[in-house]
Scaffold this active site. Sequence first.
Site, PDB file in Angstrom:
ATOM      1  N   TYR A 140     -18.422  11.170  47.501  1.00  0.00           N
ATOM      2  CA  TYR A 140     -17.847  11.330  48.838  1.00  0.00           C
ATOM      3  C   TYR A 140     -16.576  12.179  48.816  1.00  0.00           C
ATOM      4  CZ  TYR A 140     -21.121   8.297  51.242  1.00  0.00           C
ATOM      5  OH  TYR A 140     -22.257   7.780  51.801  1.00  0.00           O
ATOM      6  N   GLY A 258     -28.864   8.054  54.344  1.00  0.00           N
ATOM      7  CA  GLY A 258     -28.807   8.895  53.156  1.00  0.00           C
ATOM      8  C   GLY A 258     -28.559   8.089  51.897  1.00  0.00           C
ATOM      9  N   ASP A 259     -27.721   7.050  52.000  1.00  0.00           N
ATOM     10  CA  ASP A 259     -27.485   6.166  50.858  1.00  0.00           C
ATOM     11  C   ASP A 259     -28.745   5.384  50.515  1.00  0.00           C
ATOM     12  OD1 ASP A 259     -24.490   6.504  50.436  1.00  0.00           O
ATOM     13  OD2 ASP A 259     -24.545   5.940  52.543  1.00  0.00           O
ATOM     14  N   ARG A 260     -29.475   4.941  51.550  1.00  0.00           N
ATOM     15  CA  ARG A 260     -30.728   4.232  51.309  1.00  0.00           C
ATOM     16  C   ARG A 260     -31.724   5.149  50.604  1.00  0.00           C
ATOM     17  NH1 ARG A 260     -32.770  -0.473  50.204  1.00  0.00           N
ATOM     18  NH2 ARG A 260     -32.872   0.889  48.379  1.00  0.00           N
ATOM     19  N   ALA A 263     -30.468   5.722  46.900  1.00  0.00           N
ATOM     20  CA  ALA A 263     -30.581   4.512  46.083  1.00  0.00           C
ATOM     21  C   ALA A 263     -32.037   4.228  45.729  1.00  0.00           C
ATOM     22  CB  ALA A 263     -29.968   3.327  46.819  1.00  0.00           C
TER      23      ALA A 263
END
Length: 467
Positions: A140, A258-260, A263
């Site tokens: 980030y 986006g994190d999902r 991951a």
Amino acid sequence: MSAPAPLLVIGDALIDHDLSGRAERLAPDAPVPVVTSIHRTTRPGGAALAACLAAADGRQVTLVTALGDDEASEALCKLLAGRVHLVRLPLTGALSSKTRVFAEGTPMLRLDHGEGRARERTAEACRAIADAGAVLVADYGRGTADVLRDALAAAAGRVPVVWDPHPRGDAPVPGARLVTPSAAEARAFADRQTGAGEASAGGVLHSAARDAGTLVHVWRAASVAVTLGGRGALLSHGETPLLVPSPATADGDACGAGDRFAATAAGHLADGDLTETAVQAAVHAATRYVAEGGVRTLAVDAATTTSPRPRADDEPMDDALRTAARVRAVGGTVVAAGGCFDLLHAGHVALLQAARRTGDCLVVCVNSDASVRRRKGSGRPLVPVADRVRVLLALECVDAVAVFDEDTPERLLGELRPHIWAKGGDYAVARLPEASLVESWGGQVVLFPYLDGRSTTGIAERAALSP
């Protein structure tokens, strides 16, 4: 089935707050809405969100991130307790936090606070990277990936490294197995190489394909998957790209999708899957994540504490109850459907797809082997319950599966308490003993048109007669 492989997540953690209320008037001193009846929730953000999502898949997750002694850092540590193993880097300044203000679900304002940055690496963090079997970097742009860059570059030469970039961050280390920018991020990174403002003829897909191909070569990455929101993702190894479409249109809060995606992809690569398989699973997981309420499912009421999220290796019944509770908690509609599903056929699939479209999650209630034998005879089931469950879970329209031993699913329905109980149109409501139970809590039994000419018995008989 073996347990999911462990995953190391490295990146910049944030703490996120949502303020939700009503806006029924404008302020007297300025033409701005007045938000009242505010409810405050808090959740992990940034790399911490990615780590929690990976842990929710049943993985052992270690998170390497920069934290300080400030109030936000301490609050985030409490949120992460019991979910992930934490390796702390020193932080200069205050941990970054993000506050979103909503009025009846509509975003009104976002407030960002804290510009803390990772100060330096630690020996513990370097050991975690050296021992990792797979790494997800959630960059980030606040320095964590920068101070560990040499160690990450070495890791990319021996294990899968997935890099989720940010425009404020640096390029991924060479050799990353998969990089996952959004279309806007890919365009910005490619512009740095080809000159800002280059024309984008051919639309979003053409632009994403060109940008992904450029970035594979510039970054020396094995592959780049450009996420396209509701369209899915476009995967490039540098030549002709592969489009992985979204299985459904999911309306909702896309924060954290986006994190999902990252991951899930990292987890599948950690398990030894091909990149194409990992990206397909990631598209499906991100779609389901948005449909089920997104980050709201990880939010914690500011006035309460939270217990660790249950692991995904719990029994299927626990997973079904957890899925229903999560969707119900954010105001979604829980749909359930039941049956033997012995030799899954087109009629079954049509029913389940139609049922899923009526709500926000679909839980399938499946007769156990003993229950099927009592109903169908000693020669059934043709397929054991473990295989029937596995096949059902492979359907995109199915969110969870629960098995019941009784002849009818009343006990299970009493625990799930679905809003909708879906059955094929060959049933009449009068023949459903569970109808009155479903209606007792305000639920509705819904019949769907039956696809003629499809039945397990018919398929079995034709198979027995074939030479």
